[in-house]
Design a protein around this motif. Sequence first.
Motif, PDB file in Angstrom:
ATOM      1  N   ASP A  83       0.819  -1.210   0.000  1.00 26.68           N
ATOM      2  CA  ASP A  83       0.000   0.000   0.000  1.00 26.68           C
ATOM      3  C   ASP A  83       0.852   1.258   0.000  1.00 26.68           C
ATOM      4  N   GLY A  84       0.197   2.364  -0.285  1.00 25.69           N
ATOM      5  CA  GLY A  84       0.849   3.663  -0.179  1.00 25.69           C
ATOM      6  C   GLY A  84       1.236   4.246  -1.521  1.00 25.69           C
ATOM      7  N   PHE A  85       1.868   5.388  -1.423  1.00 26.20           N
ATOM      8  CA  PHE A  85       2.335   6.120  -2.599  1.00 26.20           C
ATOM      9  C   PHE A  85       3.849   6.212  -2.494  1.00 26.20           C
ATOM     10  N   TRP A  86       4.559   5.475  -3.334  1.00 24.61           N
ATOM     11  CA  TRP A  86       6.001   5.389  -3.254  1.00 24.61           C
ATOM     12  C   TRP A  86       6.592   5.120  -4.630  1.00 24.61           C
ATOM     13  N   GLY A 106       0.378  15.970 -17.032  1.00 29.29           N
ATOM     14  CA  GLY A 106       0.711  17.011 -16.074  1.00 29.29           C
ATOM     15  C   GLY A 106       0.324  16.711 -14.631  1.00 29.29           C
ATOM     16  N   ARG A 107      -0.211  15.526 -14.356  1.00 28.02           N
ATOM     17  CA  ARG A 107      -0.612  15.198 -12.984  1.00 28.02           C
ATOM     18  C   ARG A 107       0.604  14.951 -12.104  1.00 28.02           C
ATOM     19  N   SER A 127       4.346   2.676  -7.189  1.00 27.37           N
ATOM     20  CA  SER A 127       3.231   1.985  -6.536  1.00 27.37           C
ATOM     21  C   SER A 127       1.963   2.076  -7.384  1.00 27.37           C
ATOM     22  N   LEU A 128       1.088   1.110  -7.173  1.00 28.79           N
ATOM     23  CA  LEU A 128      -0.183   1.071  -7.900  1.00 28.79           C
ATOM     24  C   LEU A 128      -1.010   2.313  -7.603  1.00 28.79           C
ATOM     25  N   GLY A 129      -1.061   2.731  -6.346  1.00 26.97           N
ATOM     26  CA  GLY A 129      -1.830   3.919  -5.974  1.00 26.97           C
ATOM     27  C   GLY A 129      -1.323   5.163  -6.674  1.00 26.97           C
ATOM     28  N   ALA A 130      -0.014   5.323  -6.747  1.00 25.61           N
ATOM     29  CA  ALA A 130       0.561   6.488  -7.421  1.00 25.61           C
ATOM     30  C   ALA A 130       0.275   6.452  -8.915  1.00 25.61           C
ATOM     31  N   LEU A 133      -3.350   7.520  -9.449  1.00 31.29           N
ATOM     32  CA  LEU A 133      -3.563   8.958  -9.286  1.00 31.29           C
ATOM     33  C   LEU A 133      -2.955   9.753 -10.432  1.00 31.29           C
ATOM     34  N   LEU A 134      -1.835   9.268 -10.949  1.00 31.53           N
ATOM     35  CA  LEU A 134      -1.210   9.939 -12.087  1.00 31.53           C
ATOM     36  C   LEU A 134      -1.967   9.667 -13.382  1.00 31.53           C
TER      37      LEU A 134
END
Length: 149
Positions: A83-86, A106-107, A127-130, A133-134
């Motif tokens: 998990d997380g943004f890394w 540009g995200r 990471s998957l979360g990052a 979001l991007l």
Amino acid sequence: MKHVALILLPAFALSACTDVPLLGTPPWQRAPAGVARPADADTMPAPEAVEVTPLEDTASAAQPATSGILGTTVASLGDPSRDGFWIETPLVSAPGRGRVRYPANGRVVKVDLIPIAGPVTAGSRLSLGAMRLLDAPVKGLPEVEVYLD
């Protein structure tokens, strides 16, 4: 004929339902044990707007910096169970906080910078979360800019 009616009747009755979970909640939307989920947890949070400095020469990525761009790297999907943004990248020599920008749209997303061994020209793992979001392609190899905060 009765068998056909018994099969079609539940399907017809459930076709009007919009909130019938077929497979449950996807893993990336599940809260860790003991953490309450907010009512609007089914929506993806908007990425934070961050002011980005102009690109510098990527040759300077090998030199330590106090803040600013570290360089551009090709990012593959990191461990999806973590998990997380890394981002795990050879662009840093010590753990820290930073941000990643996807130039295609540009995200920008704030991430933990995790060092890995290798030349600064080697790829990174995001990471998957990052990636979500991007809005970067999870199955592709997006090129991202890495910044140190």
